[in-house]
Design a protein around this motif. Structure first.
Motif, PDB file in Angstrom:
ATOM      1  N   UNK A   1      59.783 -21.719  11.960  1.00  0.00           N
ATOM      2  CA  UNK A   1      60.691 -21.207  11.204  1.00  0.00           C
ATOM      3  C   UNK A   1      61.578 -20.093  12.104  1.00  0.00           C
ATOM      4  N   UNK A   2      62.965 -20.255  11.991  1.00  0.00           N
ATOM      5  CA  UNK A   2      63.931 -19.230  12.670  1.00  0.00           C
ATOM      6  C   UNK A   2      63.658 -17.572  12.309  1.00  0.00           C
ATOM      7  N   UNK A   3      63.491 -16.888  13.221  1.00  0.00           N
ATOM      8  CA  UNK A   3      63.558 -15.700  13.020  1.00  0.00           C
ATOM      9  C   UNK A   3      64.737 -14.925  12.560  1.00  0.00           C
ATOM     10  N   UNK A   4      64.495 -14.110  11.390  1.00  0.00           N
ATOM     11  CA  UNK A   4      65.705 -13.525  10.865  1.00  0.00           C
ATOM     12  C   UNK A   4      66.433 -12.478  11.899  1.00  0.00           C
ATOM     13  N   UNK A   5      67.538 -12.179  11.723  1.00  0.00           N
ATOM     14  CA  UNK A   5      68.347 -10.982  12.494  1.00  0.00           C
ATOM     15  C   UNK A   5      67.510  -9.701  11.979  1.00  0.00           C
ATOM     16  N   UNK A   6      67.495  -8.587  12.853  1.00  0.00           N
ATOM     17  CA  UNK A   6      67.004  -7.511  12.565  1.00  0.00           C
ATOM     18  C   UNK A   6      67.937  -6.851  11.664  1.00  0.00           C
ATOM     19  N   UNK A   7      67.560  -6.279  10.470  1.00  0.00           N
ATOM     20  CA  UNK A   7      68.520  -5.575   9.659  1.00  0.00           C
ATOM     21  C   UNK A   7      67.835  -4.211   9.272  1.00  0.00           C
ATOM     22  N   UNK A   8      67.141  -3.518  10.322  1.00  0.00           N
ATOM     23  CA  UNK A   8      66.624  -2.235  10.327  1.00  0.00           C
ATOM     24  C   UNK A   8      67.746  -1.061  10.378  1.00  0.00           C
ATOM     25  N   UNK A   9      68.861  -1.406  10.623  1.00  0.00           N
ATOM     26  CA  UNK A   9      69.970  -0.238  10.533  1.00  0.00           C
ATOM     27  C   UNK A   9      71.280  -1.025   9.773  1.00  0.00           C
ATOM     28  N   UNK A  10      71.998  -0.175   9.085  1.00  0.00           N
ATOM     29  CA  UNK A  10      73.076  -0.640   8.522  1.00  0.00           C
ATOM     30  C   UNK A  10      74.169  -1.152   9.263  1.00  0.00           C
ATOM     31  N   UNK A  11      74.875  -2.349   8.888  1.00  0.00           N
ATOM     32  CA  UNK A  11      76.057  -2.869   9.553  1.00  0.00           C
ATOM     33  C   UNK A  11      77.045  -1.761   9.543  1.00  0.00           C
ATOM     34  N   UNK A  12      77.928  -1.868  10.408  1.00  0.00           N
ATOM     35  CA  UNK A  12      79.128  -0.989  10.609  1.00  0.00           C
ATOM     36  C   UNK A  12      80.165  -0.809   9.293  1.00  0.00           C
ATOM     37  N   UNK A  13      80.350  -2.044   8.812  1.00  0.00           N
ATOM     38  CA  UNK A  13      81.337  -1.826   7.554  1.00  0.00           C
ATOM     39  C   UNK A  13      80.560  -0.839   6.476  1.00  0.00           C
ATOM     40  N   UNK A  14      79.423  -1.093   6.137  1.00  0.00           N
ATOM     41  CA  UNK A  14      78.767  -0.199   5.185  1.00  0.00           C
ATOM     42  C   UNK A  14      78.514   1.149   5.496  1.00  0.00           C
ATOM     43  N   UNK A  15      77.990   1.265   6.713  1.00  0.00           N
ATOM     44  CA  UNK A  15      77.943   2.486   7.452  1.00  0.00           C
ATOM     45  C   UNK A  15      79.009   3.417   7.448  1.00  0.00           C
ATOM     46  N   UNK A  16      80.252   2.645   7.679  1.00  0.00           N
ATOM     47  CA  UNK A  16      81.426   3.719   7.917  1.00  0.00           C
ATOM     48  C   UNK A  16      81.793   4.034   6.376  1.00  0.00           C
ATOM     49  N   UNK A  17      81.909   3.174   5.505  1.00  0.00           N
ATOM     50  CA  UNK A  17      82.236   3.399   4.303  1.00  0.00           C
ATOM     51  C   UNK A  17      81.335   4.450   3.477  1.00  0.00           C
ATOM     52  N   UNK A  18      80.126   4.645   3.731  1.00  0.00           N
ATOM     53  CA  UNK A  18      79.214   5.452   3.229  1.00  0.00           C
ATOM     54  C   UNK A  18      79.372   6.826   4.073  1.00  0.00           C
ATOM     55  N   UNK A  19      79.766   6.752   5.277  1.00  0.00           N
ATOM     56  CA  UNK A  19      79.886   8.126   5.601  1.00  0.00           C
ATOM     57  C   UNK A  19      80.800   8.772   5.339  1.00  0.00           C
ATOM     58  N   UNK A  20      81.986   8.116   4.839  1.00  0.00           N
ATOM     59  CA  UNK A  20      83.071   8.901   4.244  1.00  0.00           C
ATOM     60  C   UNK A  20      82.866   9.469   3.081  1.00  0.00           C
ATOM     61  N   UNK A  21      81.821   8.995   2.381  1.00  0.00           N
ATOM     62  CA  UNK A  21      81.325   9.664   1.229  1.00  0.00           C
ATOM     63  C   UNK A  21      80.186  10.780   1.380  1.00  0.00           C
TER      64      UNK A  21
END
Length: 236
Positions: A1-21
């Protein structure tokens, strides 16, 4: 089975929008590190899946948001998406009720899915958001307060940055969470009912008596947005 990409950190689009709040990115990193590094028991989902919902559903693509409570609290079940389990895991009761609702909705008439992995929905603009992103093994609700501020901000971002989103709120906890923001109607719509796992009397419409998926698609069509394909592939 192919390993899933690491998602232990927020992607930039969400991180940027949340930082604005007002979200402190370093505080989120510290929260994840503390959650997984100092728990007296195992934590679900795996650390590499904690932000998987945000990696699979880009902010600009969100058309539907389904709000869950917290991840499944047993080994092997949680995969970072609300109500979803890995393809090789048995389908939990709540998800079986969701599938029954889809099957019985004359506007959908989809085949019974053969697994419980909802990744295809996430990639199709459905944010599968738990109000708590982690849980201690065997202890439902154990991390609810840890993530309260974070998921409040996520709902604010959806409300303020997205054009038209159908919010599917199932059960009192999800309803209280979203209505505390609150979600603006219009431009969005809130479709609420009892939780899929609740079968008895309830203040809300019983889940089995509702058609939230076709209601969401009707709303999207009204705003000239593509409806969600709720059928699931038999393999990844």
């Amino acid at each position: 089975m192919t390993a899933r990409p690491d998602a232990s950190e927020l992607p930039e689009d969400w991180a940027s929008a949340l930082a604005k709040r007002g979200l402190d990115r370093e505080a989120v990193v510290a929260l994840v590190a503390d959650t997984y590094g100092h728990s007296p028991a195992a934590v679900h989902p795996d650390r590499s899946d904690v932000f998987r919902a945000f990696h699979l559903t880009r902010l600009k693509d969100v058309r539907v948001a389904i709000l869950g409570q917290d991840p499944y609290p047993h080994p092997g079940q949680a995969n970072g998406l609300a109500f979803s389990v890995p393809e090789d895991e048995p389908t939990p009761r709540s998800l079986r009720a969701i599938y029954t609702n889809l099957r019985d909705d004359p506007a959908n008439q989809i085949a019974q899915p053969l697994h419980g992995d909802l990744s295809a929905w996430a990639k199709n603009g459905v944010l599968l958001l738990n109000t708590a992103l982690t849980v201690q093994d065997g202890h439902p609700g154990s991390h609810a307060r840890r993530w309260e501020h974070f998921t409040d901000l996520v709902l604010r971002v959806l409300n303020e940055d997205c054009g038209h989103v159908a919010f599917l709120l199932w059960g009192s906890k999800a309803i209280r969470k979203a209505t505390s923001i609150p979600i603006d109607e219009p431009p969005h719509t809130v479709i609420r009912s009892a939780h899929p796992a609740v079968w008895g009397k309830t203040k809300e419409r019983r889940f089995m008596d509702c058609h939230p998926f076709s209601e969401a698609n009707d709303f999207l069509r009204t705003h000239r947005l593509p409806p969600v394909a709720w059928d699931l592939p038999t393999a990844k």
